[in-house]
Every structure is written in structure tokens, then in C-alpha cells.
Design an enzyme around this catalytic site. Structure first.
Site, PDB file in Angstrom:
ATOM      1  N   ASP A  43      -8.365  -7.343 -59.440  1.00 49.49           N
ATOM      2  CA  ASP A  43      -7.683  -7.416 -58.154  1.00 49.49           C
ATOM      3  C   ASP A  43      -6.251  -7.854 -58.442  1.00 49.49           C
ATOM      4  OD1 ASP A  43      -6.555  -8.326 -55.717  1.00 49.49           O
ATOM      5  OD2 ASP A  43      -8.517  -8.883 -54.919  1.00 49.49           O
ATOM      6  N   VAL A  44      -5.268  -7.049 -58.073  1.00 46.76           N
ATOM      7  CA  VAL A  44      -3.887  -7.334 -58.460  1.00 46.76           C
ATOM      8  C   VAL A  44      -3.323  -8.591 -57.798  1.00 46.76           C
ATOM      9  CG1 VAL A  44      -3.315  -4.939 -58.988  1.00 46.76           C
ATOM     10  CG2 VAL A  44      -2.928  -5.829 -56.660  1.00 46.76           C
ATOM     11  N   TYR A  91       3.186  -4.512 -43.200  1.00 48.32           N
ATOM     12  CA  TYR A  91       3.380  -3.484 -44.226  1.00 48.32           C
ATOM     13  C   TYR A  91       4.869  -3.265 -44.492  1.00 48.32           C
ATOM     14  CZ  TYR A  91       3.042   0.995 -46.663  1.00 48.32           C
ATOM     15  OH  TYR A  91       3.150   1.999 -47.584  1.00 48.32           O
ATOM     16  N   LYS A 100       6.915  -4.062 -48.060  1.00 48.25           N
ATOM     17  CA  LYS A 100       7.558  -2.996 -48.837  1.00 48.25           C
ATOM     18  C   LYS A 100       9.072  -3.196 -48.931  1.00 48.25           C
ATOM     19  CE  LYS A 100       3.933  -0.604 -50.005  1.00 48.25           C
ATOM     20  NZ  LYS A 100       3.530  -0.499 -51.440  1.00 48.25           N
TER      21      LYS A 100
END
Length: 253
Positions: free
Chosen positions: A62-63, A154, A158
Site C-alpha cells: 500500500d503506497v 482529488y 493532484k
């Protein structure tokens, strides 16, 4: 083996699906040895079966978990013999009005989309320095350049990833590492399809998404992988600290 990446050793997060998987395939085709990190063990196993453990090294993680990322990068370094490139393609989405979004949802988006690339880069930097330089490419989004409604978490993650990438480019240049980001628009992946299929009218929703783009279509994952390949290859040797929109003309920034 000949190719743009012959002799390179590239680690890719989010390797089992979508843009990450397309990037794995593209880089293997160009002669690189690739280490793939993903939570999807089945998808990773399929890549090993298709390409052989000698060319593709898989590490399940899991990053967002520092210990898992450190262990996965170490496993890739052992399997590949070196690391001179990193692609951070793991990411998740969330569509939610702010008033309905939970703190846990916000944190999960930030953990995967922003902290994940930081952890992967942090774990890889010593290997890149030891290799005498290399490349890092993060996968941001056109939503980090031009916002979308009901996507506050989101879009913020980003946009933050783009500035993280630019700041790291300044730091990593001292030891010969170039750091760039790509900003895709809508891409034909399982993540996109699951989001559209969950809506009341998926056909109308797809038409609405497509209409945002000057090219009037949704990208294929390979089209984003091609941009990542360019930023990883010697063809972009004088490019660092940049965010490239690969978004069919949605942002026109």
C-alpha cells in the site's frame, strides 16, 4: 535488448492496473527492467507470468504505508540490481460534495495521491543517487490544473503533487535526477468506468465527460504511458520541474 530504456531499472507504483500497467508494458517494450508496486497481488502476478520474473519484479504494498513502501522498494532494488527511475502512478479518486465528505475520505485521498509519491521518492532517492542520476515521473491530473465540481479532495491532492514534483526537481537536480509530472485528463481505465457505471445514467455521464475535451474523446492508458516514457528517456534530457498536460485539450493552460 535495444530500446529507449535499454539498461534502465524502473520502479512503477500502481503497476497492476490502468496507467501504471500500460507504463509497465511500454517500458518493458523499450528494454527496461521494471519493478512493480501495487496492492493488487493478482494483477502483479499476471505481469510476472506474462513477462518473467527476470524482467518484471513484483512487490505488493500500500503506497500510503511507509514501512510497506520501504520494503517494496528494497525488494525491487534487489530484484532489479539497481534503481535509476521511478514512476508514481498509484492514485485514487473521490466524487463527493464537501458537506458530505468525511475526514477519513479526505485523508485517504491525500495519503494515496500525495503522501504515496513522497514515500516512494524518498525510498528511491538513495538508489537514484547511487546510480549516478535518473528520473522521477509523477502522475498528477488535469484536475490539478483546472478544477472539477465535487472533487475538492482529488483536485487538492493532484495540485499538491504538482508542486511537490517541482520542489523535488530543484532538490534532486544536485545529484543528476530529473523530476517531472504528467497531468492526464479522463483515461479509459477501470477507475473511470467504475465511477461512470455507478451513476444514474452512465451513457449521458460519459458523453458529458467527453464533451470537455477538444479532441472529443477519452484517452487510452498507452497514450499517457507514452508521455511518461518520454520524460523517463534521454529524449527529454533537458526537461525537469515541468507539468505536462496530456489531456486532449481540456485545460489549455
Amino acid at each position: 535488448m535495444s530500446g529507449q530504456l535499454a539498461g534502465r531499472h524502473i520502479v512503477i507504483t500502481g503497476a497492476a492496473n490502468g496507467i501504471g500497467r500500460a507504463t509497465v508494458e511500454r517500458m518493458l517494450a523499450e528494454g527496461a527492467l521494471v519493478g512493480g508496486i501495487d496492492r493488487d497481488g493478482v494483477g502483479l502476478a499476471a505481469l510476472v507470468a506474462a513477462h518473467g520474473a527476470g524482467r518484471f519484479c513484483a512487490a505488493e504494498a500500500d503506497v500510503s504505508d511507509p514501512d510497506q513502501v520501504d520494503a517494496a522498494v528494497a525488494a525491487c532494488a534487489r530484484g532489479l540490481g539497481a534503481i535509476d527511475g521511478l514512476v508514481c502512478a498509484a492514485g485514487i479518486d473521490l466524487v463527493s460534495p464537501l458537506e458530505q465528505m468525511t475526514t477519513a475520505q479526505w485523508r485517504r485521498i491525500m495519503d494515496v495521491n500525495l503522501t504515496g509519491p513522497m514515500l516512494a521518492a524518498q525510498a528511491c532517492l538513495a538508489h537514484l543517487r547511487a546510480a549516478g542520476g535518473g528520473t522521477i515521473v509523477t502522475v498528477s491530473s488535469g484536475a490539478g490544473l483546472s478544477p472539477l465540481k465535487h472533487r475538492t479532495a482529488y483536485c487538492a491532492s493532484k495540485a499538491g503533487l504538482q508542486m511537490f514534483t517541482k520542489a523535488l526537481a530543484m532538490e534532486a537536480a544536485a545529484f543528476g535526477v530529473r523530476v517531472n509530472t504528467v497531468c492526464p485528463g479522463a483515461v479509459e481505465t477501470g477507475l473511470l468506468r467504475s465511477g461512470l457505471d455507478g451513476l444514474d445514467d452512465p451513457v449521458a455521464a460519459r458523453a458529458e465527460v467527453t464533451a470537455r475535451y477538444a479532441l472529443a474523446r477519452i484517452a487510452e492508458p498507452t497514450e499517457i504511458a507514452n508521455a511518461i516514457l518520454w520524460l523517463t528517456s534521454a529524449e527529454s534530457s533537458y526537461v525537469t520541474g515541468t507539468a505536462i498536460a496530456v489531456d486532449g485539450g481540456r485545460t489549455f493552460h
